[in-house]
Design an enzyme around this catalytic site. Structure first.
Site, PDB file in Angstrom:
ATOM      1  N   LYS A  72       0.808  -1.228   0.000  1.00 28.59           N
ATOM      2  CA  LYS A  72       0.000   0.000   0.000  1.00 28.59           C
ATOM      3  C   LYS A  72       0.843   1.281   0.000  1.00 28.59           C
ATOM      4  CE  LYS A  72      -4.260  -1.530   2.235  1.00 28.59           C
ATOM      5  NZ  LYS A  72      -5.201  -1.161   3.298  1.00 28.59           N
ATOM      6  N   ASP A 112     -10.433   3.540   1.586  1.00 26.64           N
ATOM      7  CA  ASP A 112     -10.770   3.233   2.985  1.00 26.64           C
ATOM      8  C   ASP A 112     -11.353   4.466   3.675  1.00 26.64           C
ATOM      9  OD1 ASP A 112     -10.125   0.567   3.057  1.00 26.64           O
ATOM     10  OD2 ASP A 112      -8.080   0.881   3.813  1.00 26.64           O
TER      11      ASP A 112
HETATM   12  P1  NAP Z   1      -2.133  -2.598  11.147  1.00 31.48           P
HETATM   13  O1  NAP Z   1      -1.667  -1.541  10.204  1.00 31.48           O
HETATM   14  O2  NAP Z   1      -1.323  -3.795  11.388  1.00 31.48           O
HETATM   15  O3  NAP Z   1      -2.427  -1.857  12.556  1.00 31.48           O
HETATM   16  C1  NAP Z   1      -2.949  -2.576  13.658  1.00 31.48           C
HETATM   17  C2  NAP Z   1      -3.014  -1.662  14.877  1.00 31.48           C
HETATM   18  O4  NAP Z   1      -3.599  -2.413  15.935  1.00 31.48           O
HETATM   19  C3  NAP Z   1      -1.655  -1.181  15.377  1.00 31.48           C
HETATM   20  O5  NAP Z   1      -1.821   0.089  15.955  1.00 31.48           O
HETATM   21  C4  NAP Z   1      -1.325  -2.232  16.428  1.00 31.48           C
HETATM   22  O6  NAP Z   1      -0.470  -1.744  17.441  1.00 31.48           O
HETATM   23  C5  NAP Z   1      -2.689  -2.459  17.035  1.00 31.48           C
HETATM   24  N1  NAP Z   1      -2.750  -3.757  17.690  1.00 31.48           N
HETATM   25  C6  NAP Z   1      -2.553  -4.976  17.140  1.00 31.48           C
HETATM   26  N2  NAP Z   1      -2.686  -5.942  18.071  1.00 31.48           N
HETATM   27  C7  NAP Z   1      -2.963  -5.295  19.233  1.00 31.48           C
HETATM   28  C8  NAP Z   1      -3.196  -5.743  20.567  1.00 31.48           C
HETATM   29  N3  NAP Z   1      -3.200  -7.054  20.892  1.00 31.48           N
HETATM   30  N4  NAP Z   1      -3.429  -4.802  21.522  1.00 31.48           N
HETATM   31  C9  NAP Z   1      -3.433  -3.508  21.206  1.00 31.48           C
HETATM   32  N5  NAP Z   1      -3.219  -3.005  19.984  1.00 31.48           N
HETATM   33  C10 NAP Z   1      -2.989  -3.902  18.990  1.00 31.48           C
HETATM   34  O7  NAP Z   1      -3.564  -3.147  10.679  1.00 31.48           O
HETATM   35  P2  NAP Z   1      -4.712  -2.345   9.919  1.00 31.48           P
HETATM   36  O8  NAP Z   1      -4.549  -2.518   8.459  1.00 31.48           O
HETATM   37  O9  NAP Z   1      -4.769  -0.983  10.501  1.00 31.48           O
HETATM   38  O10 NAP Z   1      -6.025  -3.183  10.310  1.00 31.48           O
HETATM   39  C11 NAP Z   1      -6.545  -3.160  11.617  1.00 31.48           C
HETATM   40  C12 NAP Z   1      -7.884  -3.912  11.637  1.00 31.48           C
HETATM   41  O11 NAP Z   1      -8.831  -3.217  10.824  1.00 31.48           O
HETATM   42  C13 NAP Z   1      -7.795  -5.347  11.076  1.00 31.48           C
HETATM   43  O12 NAP Z   1      -8.617  -6.185  11.834  1.00 31.48           O
HETATM   44  C14 NAP Z   1      -8.367  -5.216   9.683  1.00 31.48           C
HETATM   45  O13 NAP Z   1      -9.002  -6.397   9.247  1.00 31.48           O
HETATM   46  C15 NAP Z   1      -9.418  -4.123   9.911  1.00 31.48           C
HETATM   47  N6  NAP Z   1      -9.702  -3.403   8.676  1.00 31.48           N
HETATM   48  C16 NAP Z   1     -10.971  -3.452   8.225  1.00 31.48           C
HETATM   49  C17 NAP Z   1     -11.309  -2.786   7.069  1.00 31.48           C
HETATM   50  C18 NAP Z   1     -12.720  -2.847   6.583  1.00 31.48           C
HETATM   51  O14 NAP Z   1     -12.951  -2.520   5.409  1.00 31.48           O
HETATM   52  N7  NAP Z   1     -13.667  -3.205   7.421  1.00 31.48           N
HETATM   53  C19 NAP Z   1     -10.330  -2.058   6.354  1.00 31.48           C
HETATM   54  C20 NAP Z   1      -9.016  -2.026   6.849  1.00 31.48           C
HETATM   55  C21 NAP Z   1      -8.718  -2.714   8.015  1.00 31.48           C
HETATM   56  P3  NAP Z   1       1.140  -1.900  17.330  1.00 31.48           P
HETATM   57  O15 NAP Z   1       1.558  -0.860  16.320  1.00 31.48           O
HETATM   58  O16 NAP Z   1       1.595  -1.643  18.709  1.00 31.48           O
HETATM   59  O17 NAP Z   1       1.412  -3.305  16.839  1.00 31.48           O
END
Ligand code: NAP
Length: 294
Positions: A72, A112
């Site tokens: 991305k 998004d």
């Molecule tokens: P990402 O870039 O990997 O970011 C994940 C975030 O969550 C980071 O801030 C991470 O913190 C935090 N995190 C992960 N595990 C954690 C835990 N156990 N406790 C506390 N914080 C935690 O992922 P992303 O792309 O943003 O996606 C995040 C979620 O949104 C996913 O479930 C994804 O499926 C969902 N999503 C949904 C859509 C939709 O269309 N509905 C679109 C995009 C994403 P650290 O930096 O400290 O690791």
């Protein structure tokens, strides 16, 4: 199944690995429902091969593509132009191919942002002057924060991360998009007050996602109540523990399926000039996620 023939337009999702992508399902179901001669394919692309894959989209005259982890950010410099959302979020999830006098130009967008906003509808105007809290500081959080700052304009937006410094860095990098909103960073242990006073609570972490459906980013459900909306970006499972508990406490809830379809619909419109049939897409997704349609 739509017949593939000499006129079929191709769309791809580029990512690595790609085994879990649900995008081909919903886009192909929508193409078929509207009788569009398009076909959406999943193309695993190793990071080193991304420039060649983007050149391939041009050479093969694809209508466009979706871009997912880990490409991305890397694709930002491989497209010819970028939308304001892609610039601000610093990530492209959609590429649109456009014909020009100089040949094909590729435009990078981040759908998004509008996908996040799509299920908020009537709630957006009421965010002004109110507090909002968001868990997470990754890619989805970035798109959601930009959307909230530019379209929701709450009085205060509290970003919560397990490392407060990451929330602070996200706040600092996006503050200029919403100068009227006070952005504050908190760790999970310090966010109770922000959760209780917020009218919108957003989960942009993967906590609660399969295979951890019994987890919640905010297990203290007594902090939720009527007058609040709890929006979980996780869509698998659609009914997360966070949403079940918030609903039981009288809060309104929004699941991640609406955003997933919203971001797909924004891309679909740009590739086909047609509106994605939401119902078809939602039913296809829910069938796949093993849930009865609502
Ligand atoms: P990402 O870039 O990997 O970011 C994940 C975030 O969550 C980071 O801030 C991470 O913190 C935090 N995190 C992960 N595990 C954690 C835990 N156990 N406790 C506390 N914080 C935690 O992922 P992303 O792309 O943003 O996606 C995040 C979620 O949104 C996913 O479930 C994804 O499926 C969902 N999503 C949904 C859509 C939709 O269309 N509905 C679109 C995009 C994403 P650290 O930096 O400290 O690791």
């Amino acid at each position: 199944m739509t017949r593939i023939d000499a006129r079929t337009r191709l769309v791809a999702v580029l990512g690595y690995p790609l085994g879990h992508s649900l995008s081909p399902l919903i886009h192909n179901a929508a193409f078929q429902a509207q009788g569009l001669n398009f076909c959406y394919v999943a193309c695993p692309v190793r990071p080193d091969d991304l420039p060649a894959a983007v050149a391939g989209l041009r050479a093969l005259q694809f209508a466009g593509a979706n871009v997912t982890i880990p490409h991305k950010q890397a694709i930002l410099n491989l497209v010819d132009e970028r939308s304001d959302e892609a610039e601000a979020v610093g990530a492209v999830n959609t590429v649109v191919s456009m014909e020009s006098d100089d040949g094909i130009r590729l435009r990078g967008d981040n759908t998004d942002v509008r996908g996040f906003l799509s299920p908020l509808g009537g709630l957006l105007p009421s965010l002004q002057g109110q507090d909002v809290v968001l868990f997470g500081a990754g890619g989805a959080a970035r798109a959601a924060v930009y959307a909230l700052l530019t379209r929701g304009r709450p009085q205060r937006l509290t970003l919560v991360a397990r490392e407060e410094a990451k929330a602070a860095a996200l706040a600092e990098s996006l503050q200029s998009a919403g100068p009227d909103t006070e952005l504050e960073a908190r760790s999970f242990g310090e966010a109770g007050h922000a959760v209780r006073r917020s009218i919108l609570v957003v989960n942009a972490t993967p906590i609660g996602m399969t295979p951890g459906p019994d987890e919640s980013p905010w297990p203290r459900a007594t902090d939720f109540g009527p007058g609040q909306t709890v929006y979980d970006l996780v869509y698998n499972p659609p009914r997360t523990r966070l949403l079940r508990e918030a609903e039981a406490r009288g809060a309104r809830v929004i699941d991640g399926i609406d955003m997933f379809i919203g971001q797909a619909a924004e891309a679909y419109r740009q590739w086909t000039s047609r509106e994605m049939p939401h119902r078809v897409a939602r039913e296809e997704l829910e069938r796949h996620l093993n849930r009865r349609p609502t």
